[in-house]
Design an enzyme around this catalytic site. Structure first.
Site, PDB file in Angstrom:
ATOM      1  N   SER A  13      69.512  24.748  69.580  1.00  0.00           N
ATOM      2  CA  SER A  13      69.970  23.822  70.520  1.00  0.00           C
ATOM      3  C   SER A  13      68.733  23.724  71.300  1.00  0.00           C
ATOM      4  O   SER A  13      69.030  22.728  72.167  1.00  0.00           O
ATOM      5  CB  SER A  13      71.217  24.255  71.045  1.00  0.00           C
ATOM      6  OG  SER A  13      70.959  25.702  71.543  1.00  0.00           O
ATOM      7  N   TYR A  44      74.748  24.492  73.697  1.00  0.00           N
ATOM      8  CA  TYR A  44      75.721  24.267  72.809  1.00  0.00           C
ATOM      9  C   TYR A  44      76.922  25.147  72.885  1.00  0.00           C
ATOM     10  O   TYR A  44      78.206  24.835  72.605  1.00  0.00           O
ATOM     11  CB  TYR A  44      75.393  24.411  71.196  1.00  0.00           C
ATOM     12  CG  TYR A  44      74.510  23.166  70.627  1.00  0.00           C
ATOM     13  CD1 TYR A  44      73.873  22.067  71.625  1.00  0.00           C
ATOM     14  CD2 TYR A  44      74.458  23.026  69.201  1.00  0.00           C
ATOM     15  CE1 TYR A  44      73.339  21.285  70.909  1.00  0.00           C
ATOM     16  CE2 TYR A  44      73.644  22.324  68.779  1.00  0.00           C
ATOM     17  CZ  TYR A  44      73.005  21.202  69.567  1.00  0.00           C
ATOM     18  OH  TYR A  44      72.332  20.257  69.086  1.00  0.00           O
ATOM     19  N   CYS A  75      70.267  29.076  65.227  1.00  0.00           N
ATOM     20  CA  CYS A  75      71.288  28.986  66.283  1.00  0.00           C
ATOM     21  C   CYS A  75      72.629  29.545  65.758  1.00  0.00           C
ATOM     22  O   CYS A  75      73.355  29.056  64.843  1.00  0.00           O
ATOM     23  CB  CYS A  75      71.265  27.568  66.611  1.00  0.00           C
ATOM     24  SG  CYS A  75      72.767  27.488  67.871  1.00  0.00           S
ATOM     25  N   CYS A 192      72.678  35.512  69.877  1.00  0.00           N
ATOM     26  CA  CYS A 192      72.612  34.044  70.511  1.00  0.00           C
ATOM     27  C   CYS A 192      70.961  34.241  70.168  1.00  0.00           C
ATOM     28  O   CYS A 192      70.397  35.038  70.867  1.00  0.00           O
ATOM     29  CB  CYS A 192      72.908  33.781  71.617  1.00  0.00           C
ATOM     30  SG  CYS A 192      72.214  32.355  72.520  1.00  0.00           S
ATOM     31  N   THR A 193      70.201  33.393  69.573  1.00  0.00           N
ATOM     32  CA  THR A 193      68.769  33.339  69.531  1.00  0.00           C
ATOM     33  C   THR A 193      67.918  33.292  70.935  1.00  0.00           C
ATOM     34  O   THR A 193      66.809  33.737  71.073  1.00  0.00           O
ATOM     35  CB  THR A 193      68.215  32.435  68.512  1.00  0.00           C
ATOM     36  OG1 THR A 193      68.694  30.993  68.786  1.00  0.00           O
ATOM     37  CG2 THR A 193      68.820  32.618  67.172  1.00  0.00           C
TER      38      THR A 193
END
Ligand code: DGL
Length: 273
Positions: A13, A44, A75, A192-193
């Site tokens: 994202s 997102y 993601c 969450c990256t």
């Protein structure tokens, strides 16, 4: 004879996927990579599942049109809310020879190795947490491991804005909430990256005995294993190294942050998907 011109697409994202790309490139500096960050529509994590699916599919199709044979959804939010539908409903009909992979199952397969107590915290976006995917996949992998999940609130957005002051307040609050869920938690996965971009700040706030795991290295290793096993895909990939960065945002600030977070001077194109 098959032409070896295919690229590996990496989608996120926004900026978070860079933490995956970096590790993949470090492990396999022998392919052509194309990165797409949908910074225009980020974050997102507080969008509906339908919205996340539509945006992710648009990103994946853009990567396919631009030469990707295989796309990694770097993601968690997209992996949790769009991957299965893309794999089951879109690929077989429209792209039977292409592949899309997520990063949640590879993570779940590895994380129990880091924990002694079997009590693992997951810090991820609201949409990932609400999907309950980490709990469901871990139950299949090892039902004895206990997962405690916590939304990272507005963190992904604050990372995109590079708002350090509010970021620290938010880290304090979400970390405290997470560790108060159970005192046996000895491992926290940054699910969450984007959070991997502030891993140090998060580790500093967590009690010292808690191990922080980000996904870059483990996803890179799993992708390498996948390509070794799936010769039919590997054989289509170009083996001349190159890197190509793209964002859907026209903001100069986003481009500067991409360079900053990737840690190298890179050139970035603004694209419409
Ligand atoms: N980087 C993403 C993840 O891994 C999502 C951040 C967001 O757009 O909310 O979940």
């Amino acid at each position: 004879m098959i032409k070896r011109t295919g690229k590996i697409g990496i989608f996120d994202s926004g900026l978070g996927g860079l933490t995956i790309l970096k590790e993949v490139v470090k492990l396999m500096p022998c392919y052509e990579y194309i990165y797409l960050g949908d910074n225009q529509n980020t974050p997102y994590g507080n969008k509906s599942q339908d919205k996340i699916f539509n945006l992710t599919l648009a990103g994946v199709e853009w990567l396919f049109r631009n030469g990707a044979e295989i796309v990694v959804l770097a993601c968690n939010t997209a992996s949790a809310n769009a991957l299965r539908k893309i794999q089951r409903e879109v690929l077989p009909v429209r792209y039977p020879d292409k592949r899309v992979l997520g990063i949640i199952i590879p993570t779940v397969e590895e994380i129990e190795k880091y924990s002694k107590t079997g009590h693992i915290g997951i810090l991820a976006t609201k949409a990932t947490i609400e999907s309950r995917i980490y709990e469901a996949e871990m139950k299949k992998q090892n039902p004895h491991i206990k997962i405690f999940s916590q939304s990272g609130g507005n963190l992904a957005n604050l990372i995109e804005l590079n708002n350090k002051v509010e970021m620290l307040t938010e880290i304090n609050s979400v970390v405290e909430e997470l560790i108060s869920k159970n005192n046996l938690i000895d491992t926290v996965v940054l699910g969450c990256t984007h959070y991997a971009l502030i891993e140090e700040e998060i580790a500093q706030i967590l009690p010292k005995h808690i191990h922080v795991v980000s996904q870059g290295e483990l996803v890179a290793k799993k992708l390498k294993d996948y390509l070794t096993k799936h010769v039919e895909i590997n054989i289509k990939l170009s083996n001349l190294f190159s890197l190509n960065f793209n964002t859907t945002s026209d903001s100069k600030h986003v481009q500067q942050l991409m360079t900053y977070f990737y840690g190298e001077k890179i050139s970035i194109s603004m694209v419409k998907i």
